[in-house]
Enzyme design. Structure first.
Site, PDB file in Angstrom:
ATOM      1  N   HIS A   1       0.818  -1.204   0.000  1.00 42.93           N
ATOM      2  CA  HIS A   1       0.000   0.000   0.000  1.00 42.93           C
ATOM      3  C   HIS A   1       0.860   1.266   0.000  1.00 42.93           C
ATOM      4  O   HIS A   1       0.562   2.225  -0.712  1.00 42.93           O
ATOM      5  CB  HIS A   1      -0.926  -0.029   1.214  1.00 42.93           C
ATOM      6  CG  HIS A   1      -1.994   0.988   1.108  1.00 42.93           C
ATOM      7  ND1 HIS A   1      -3.071   0.830   0.265  1.00 42.93           N
ATOM      8  CD2 HIS A   1      -2.118   2.199   1.670  1.00 42.93           C
ATOM      9  CE1 HIS A   1      -3.819   1.899   0.344  1.00 42.93           C
ATOM     10  NE2 HIS A   1      -3.277   2.744   1.191  1.00 42.93           N
TER      11      HIS A   1
ATOM     12  N   GLU B   1       2.880 -11.591 -21.153  1.00 41.40           N
ATOM     13  CA  GLU B   1       3.909 -11.521 -20.108  1.00 41.40           C
ATOM     14  C   GLU B   1       4.455 -12.896 -19.746  1.00 41.40           C
ATOM     15  O   GLU B   1       5.338 -13.019 -18.915  1.00 41.40           O
ATOM     16  CB  GLU B   1       3.363 -10.808 -18.857  1.00 41.40           C
ATOM     17  CG  GLU B   1       2.051 -11.363 -18.353  1.00 41.40           C
ATOM     18  CD  GLU B   1       1.444 -10.510 -17.236  1.00 41.40           C
ATOM     19  OE1 GLU B   1       2.174  -9.726 -16.609  1.00 41.40           O
ATOM     20  OE2 GLU B   1       0.232 -10.650 -16.994  1.00 41.40           O
TER      21      GLU B   1
ATOM     22  N   ASP C   1       7.081  -9.013 -16.003  1.00 42.31           N
ATOM     23  CA  ASP C   1       7.010 -10.467 -15.877  1.00 42.31           C
ATOM     24  C   ASP C   1       7.635 -11.167 -17.076  1.00 42.31           C
ATOM     25  O   ASP C   1       8.279 -12.208 -16.922  1.00 42.31           O
ATOM     26  CB  ASP C   1       5.549 -10.919 -15.703  1.00 42.31           C
ATOM     27  CG  ASP C   1       5.129 -10.893 -14.236  1.00 42.31           C
ATOM     28  OD1 ASP C   1       6.031 -10.951 -13.371  1.00 42.31           O
ATOM     29  OD2 ASP C   1       3.920 -10.815 -13.962  1.00 42.31           O
TER      30      ASP C   1
ATOM     31  N   CYS D   1       3.362  -2.001 -21.564  1.00 41.99           N
ATOM     32  CA  CYS D   1       3.039  -1.277 -20.329  1.00 41.99           C
ATOM     33  C   CYS D   1       3.967  -1.599 -19.166  1.00 41.99           C
ATOM     34  O   CYS D   1       3.683  -1.218 -18.048  1.00 41.99           O
ATOM     35  CB  CYS D   1       1.595  -1.545 -19.934  1.00 41.99           C
ATOM     36  SG  CYS D   1       1.287  -3.235 -19.454  1.00 41.99           S
TER      37      CYS D   1
END
Lengths: 109, 577
Positions: B189, B431, B455, B502
């Site tokens: 977070h 990925e 990834d 991305c």
């Protein structure tokens, strides 16, 4: 603090209120099912606090502040225990009488 | 001076004073309070005890409280009123010169220990009551402390064991310079919030808060993952220069914001932003982005809370769409697992989580988690240009299963009378190497591809990049990666379907030249990377990029590729090298 002399085990508990000026005390037997667990201790401390007196509770060799739920809890007072309740201050006799009555009616309202 | 090394999760540097933010969820560090502030600290303590009691009286008066609950709350209230409690807390704060939080934590630790020593099962079980009361007081103290940030004379570096969502919800960006935390990884977070606020952040710093006090001067280096505690003047000077350089670069990049992402020879590139929470859309638009190419939706899932409902999803997607004003929103379905939060903390630990049931695989296993999201994506498509993106697709089989579930959601929503857009483009993240190798087959069954390099690199090169012993092998410019990415871009071009990229590679201007040369015409990068990538695009011609890429395709090592790219970038935009 020196412990007040309490009666021998087995001796019937007297509600004798000793009155010396602004101090009063009495013995009482804990008869409720759980002993002085948090919930009964809550009621006891609430009443002690409301009395405006300094209240001490003696049990065996230990003693604690009657208006402190935490000290009462730490004393781990079991059913059948004999307590001496001691109040100091204005209205101490009434305070002791009220607290003894609370213990006697098993901390119920 | 002392240097701590952690995980860099949000770039940039900051020099400033620490403000410690504790959480009630774990042991409170011993925070020293100067003698002059002891009285104020005692006022805080009393205010917190009152606030905690007020909270209890609110509960006692709430409707639906039965006698059992009310007895528990009155006991808690009596503990808070206990004269011994306050006396002891006051004594600890005064004698040890520590924070009220620490005094409270120490008091209750001792209390619980004593309860457990009583030879009485009943009292041992009351430990949880005591912890509950403790949390109530700590919450009041911590809330008070957080409000204090607003009164400080200068913005601060927030240091915490870990930041909770409720703590970060109220943080004011103007009062904060950087974040550092003891635990967490790139998807914690703290990391998400720091990136979304554009603040440098380093996490995974061990027991650093033990070494810090309020006002300790630190340098937070979010680029290298370092925190320098009590830096010497030379280090401060060095970092001040970096800050000045960053600021100059930012101003220069701000100037390209309102110009289109178009090459010198007129090729228009779609330059989009990656977002983690709906409010991030603002920074994407402000940075001059053409929409959202990747909306990570994991923020919707809060650990320890029930999974988000369909309405929670819809609210978030519609909130993002409202700010986008017709620009596309690419929603990636849940990508849980491995390094990320997992919706199933009790699940048996997998021996090899990166190769296990994560992401789309986990979602397909758990329709109760997945269906509400798919339905919400379909519903959101009635509010704007939504694209649905499936992560961790390994080939046609899992793609077809995911598409079938999406279709099921669409059909049932239609039957229920919801408005559903006719056209909901569906794409897959490329990925996993297998998906890249068969991308020509995959692209036939989707509307677009999105290459996820983070990834793809790790799976292709078999390197865990957070494992420092092998991290040096994590090389986006590895010739194998260049071939694989080229192959995917070509599959898209041949099929006439858009291909976007991305991963972090897309946001590094060094690779912009290379990717343009491969034929890539869509980039999705973090908002703060948009201006730099756009500047490279605006200064190059497609022909130039093809030359550079053709040269790189013949290189035998990533070093050669990087050297060539640096050279090209240096000619185009010297300030970016």
């Amino acid at each position: 603090m020196a412990l007040p002399e309490s009666g021998e085990a087995g001796e019937p508990v007297a509600d004798a209120v000793t009155d010396t000026a602004l101090q009063a005390s009495a013995d009482v037997l804990v008869t409720n099912e759980q002993g002085l667990h948090l919930r009964p201790a809550t009621e006891f401390a609430r009443l002690a606090m409301a009395s405006g007196c300094a209240v001490r509770v003696h049990h065996g060799t230990s003693n604690g502040d009657g208006s402190s739920i935490l000290e009462l809890a730490m004393m781990a007072i079991r059913p059948g225990a004999r307590l001496r309740i001691e109040a100091t201050g204005v209205g101490c006799e009434q305070a002791v009488a009220d607290l003894v009555a609370l213990v006697k009616r098993d901390f119920c309202d | 001076m002392e240097i701590y090394t952690g995980v860099p999760v949000s770039p940039g540097v900051a020099i400033g004073r620490v403000f410690l933010l504790e959480t009630e969820e774990r042991s409170v560090p011993e925070r020293h309070v100067p003698a002059a502030e002891i009285d104020a600290e005692l006022d805080r303590l009393d205010a917190a005890l009152s606030e905690a009691r007020e909270g209890l009286s609110g509960l006692l008066n709430a409707s639906g409280v039965n006698t059992e609950m009310s007895a528990i709350f009155s006991t808690h209230d009596m503990v808070l009123q206990d004269p011994k409690l306050r006396d002891e807390l006051v004594a600890t704060v005064k004698d040890c010169q520590v924070s009220a939080e620490f005094a409270v934590a120490r008091f209750f630790d001792g209390l619980v220990e004593r309860f457990q020593q009583l030879e009485d099962q009943y009292f041992a079980q009351r430990a949880s009551d005591m912890r509950d009361i403790e949390r109530r007081v700590l919450r009041a103290l911590l809330g008070d402390r957080q409000r204090k940030i607003a009164d400080l004379s200068e913005p601060v570096v927030i240091a915490a064991h870990d930041l909770t969502p409720s703590q970060t919800a109220n943080l004011d960006g103007g009062r904060t310079l950087a974040f550092l935390s003891e635990v967490g990884g790139p998807t914690s977070h703290t990391a998400i919030i720091a990136r979304s606020m554009g603040m440098p952040a380093v996490v995974g710093l061990g027991d650093i808060t033990q070494r810090l006090e309020d006002g300790t001067v630190v340098i937070v280096d979010g680029n290298r993952g370092q925190v320098i505690v009590d830096p010497d003047p030379a280090q401060i000077r060095r970092y001040e220069q970096i800050l000045v350089g960053d600021e100059r670069r930012r101003q220069e990049l701000d100037r390209v914001r309102d110009y289109p992402a178009e090459t010198r020879d007129g090729h228009v590139i779609r330059l989009m932003g990656n977002i983690e929470v709906p409010s991030d859309v603002t920074s994407v638009i402000e940075a001059g982005g053409d929409g959202v190419g990747l909306f990570r939706t994991e923020f919707l899932y809060v650990e320890g809370k029930p999974p988000p409902t369909e309405e929670d999803h819809v609210d978030a997607y519609v909130a993002a769409l409202r700010q986008l004003g017709g620009r596309p929103l690419t929603i990636r379905t849940f990508d849980f697992g491995a390094d990320k939060v997992t919706p199933d903390p009790n699940a048996a630990r997998e021996p090899n989580p990166f190769l296990g049931s994560r992401s789309l695989r986990l979602c397909l296993e758990r329709p109760g988690l997945f269906m509400p999201q798919l339905r919400a994506i379909v519903r959101a498509s009635g509010y704007g240009a939504v694209r649905c993106l499936f992560p961790m697709v390994s080939g046609l089989e899992d793609l077809r299963r995911a598409k079938a579930m999406l279709e099921k959601a669409r059909v049932s929503l239609r039957t229920e009378g919801h408005y559903v857009a006719e056209d909901l483009p569906v794409g897959v993240m490329i990925e996993i190497p297998s998906a890249a190798i068969v991308s020509d087959l995959v692209v036939e069954e989707v509307d677009f591809l999105s290459i996820g390099t983070n990834d793809l690199i790790q799976y292709t090169l078999a390197v865990d990049r957070v494992n420092e012993r092998v991290a040096y092998l994590y090389q986006p410019a590895h010739p194998a990666l260049l071939r694989l990415i080229t192959q995917v871009v070509k599959a898209g071009i041949d099929a006439g379907r858009p291909v976007s990229l991305c991963g972090e590679m897309a946001g590094d201007p060094l690779y912009t030249i290379l990717l343009l040369g491969m034929g890539l015409r869509e980039f999705s990068v973090s908002a703060r990377a948009i201006p730099a990538v756009k500047q490279v695009i605006r200064r190059i011609t497609v022909e130039q990029s093809r030359e550079a890429t053709a040269w790189c395709a013949t290189a035998t090592s990533h070093e050669d590729v990087l050297a060539r790219l640096r050279e090209s970038l240096g000619e185009l935009v010297p300030s970016l090298v």
